[in-house]
Enzyme design. Sequence first.
Site, PDB file in Angstrom:
ATOM      1  N   CYS A 141      49.101  68.077 -27.220  1.00 47.46           N
ATOM      2  CA  CYS A 141      48.797  67.726 -25.823  1.00 47.46           C
ATOM      3  C   CYS A 141      48.877  68.960 -24.931  1.00 47.46           C
ATOM      4  O   CYS A 141      49.963  69.373 -24.519  1.00 47.46           O
ATOM      5  CB  CYS A 141      49.752  66.645 -25.335  1.00 47.46           C
ATOM      6  SG  CYS A 141      49.450  66.169 -23.625  1.00 47.46           S
ATOM      7  N   CYS A 144      50.305  68.335 -21.452  1.00 46.12           N
ATOM      8  CA  CYS A 144      51.767  68.171 -21.405  1.00 46.12           C
ATOM      9  C   CYS A 144      52.475  69.515 -21.573  1.00 46.12           C
ATOM     10  O   CYS A 144      53.453  69.793 -20.885  1.00 46.12           O
ATOM     11  CB  CYS A 144      52.267  67.271 -22.525  1.00 46.12           C
ATOM     12  SG  CYS A 144      51.251  65.853 -22.892  1.00 46.12           S
ATOM     13  N   ASP A 145      52.022  70.312 -22.516  1.00 46.33           N
ATOM     14  CA  ASP A 145      52.820  71.461 -22.954  1.00 46.33           C
ATOM     15  C   ASP A 145      52.218  72.818 -22.605  1.00 46.33           C
ATOM     16  O   ASP A 145      52.818  73.850 -22.932  1.00 46.33           O
ATOM     17  CB  ASP A 145      53.036  71.378 -24.484  1.00 46.33           C
ATOM     18  CG  ASP A 145      53.820  70.127 -24.861  1.00 46.33           C
ATOM     19  OD1 ASP A 145      54.674  69.719 -24.060  1.00 46.33           O
ATOM     20  OD2 ASP A 145      53.567  69.564 -25.930  1.00 46.33           O
TER      21      ASP A 145
END
Length: 322
Positions: A141, A144-145
């Site tokens: 992701c 997200c990261d």
Amino acid sequence: MISNNTTSSETRDVVILGSGCSGLTAAIYAARSNLKPLVLEGHEPGGQLSITTLVENFPGWPEGIQGPELIENMKKQATRFGAELRMAHLNSVDLSVSPFRLTLGKDTVLARTLVIASGASARWLNLPSEQALIGHGVSSCATCDGFFASGKEIAVIGGGDSAMEEALFLSRFASKVTLINRTDRFRASPIMLERAQAHSSIEFLTSTVVEEVLGVEEKDVKGLRLRNTAEDREFVLPVSFMFLGIGHIPNAQAFRGMVDLDEDGYILAQDDVHCTLNGKAIPGLFACGDIKDRKYRQAITAAGSGCMAALEVERFLEEQGR
Ligand code: NDP
């Protein structure tokens, strides 16, 4: 009629299939409406958030929150209002009867409404070293990261639109992005491919496969051992992050032939949450989260659609006079 070999059966107003962000949000809303939802936790309890580390884009957590902790909080919130969480997964379902009949091992649950929130699972390479480093430099992701890749050299795996989108997004943070595609053909749309190819900090390696993610002992990605399949040549690429962009698999296999799915197996929901068969709404059947969302796939959008599904459940049961 319940078959003889069932050991127990019960009837519930609401059964929610899946305990990720969308399922648990649906559970919170349904529980607060006193519907005592039953949440079947499924194969991947907690869904994709449970394998993420820090979540920094979920509103209300200015310092971020660990994905598993966010899920744990949602579970507590749902059970506080009367939701029941059960470690069980669906063996089969019969949607031709009302209430719907769910078979869970030897047990049968009859559901007046069913919310399908079984999500989509990221596709992985399934290398032991990759699996060992998920959350320690291996991620599926970018949204997200990506922030954690700031100033680092990273790799993105894949040759479709997801990989191009991830590479372009990550190029905002990383000092260098190497996009690794297993063949010399790309599935990505020409415009996305051209955009990534034109970017000064994105490099392409084609006909290249990942053999091993290095850094298992250090619990931190140190590089990738790669093989160029055209030349049969092995080499190491030093990177600090590996992002997978090789697609997702919607967990809708149990519903094939019973609800309308798109060509990749995602549920085609009418008005966002109503499941259909041949374009006709199936009364009492709803879907939320990544199982029906191939586009946004965010925790907050999943939560939003879980809320919508629960509100529709309430409306439906009210119309049924319950
Ligand atoms: P795709 O199925 O389109 O592409 C998957 C890519 O991953 C392919 O290059 C495939 O290689 C590769 N791959 C699959 N398995 C492996 C493996 N085990 N090892 C190495 N490589 C592998 O998936 P996407 O998620 O990219 O896209 C899904 C859909 O969503 C598409 O319709 C896409 O257009 C859409 N989408 C649109 C976006 C946008 O418009 N902004 C953004 C993201 C997705 P191979 O070709 O060799 O099989």
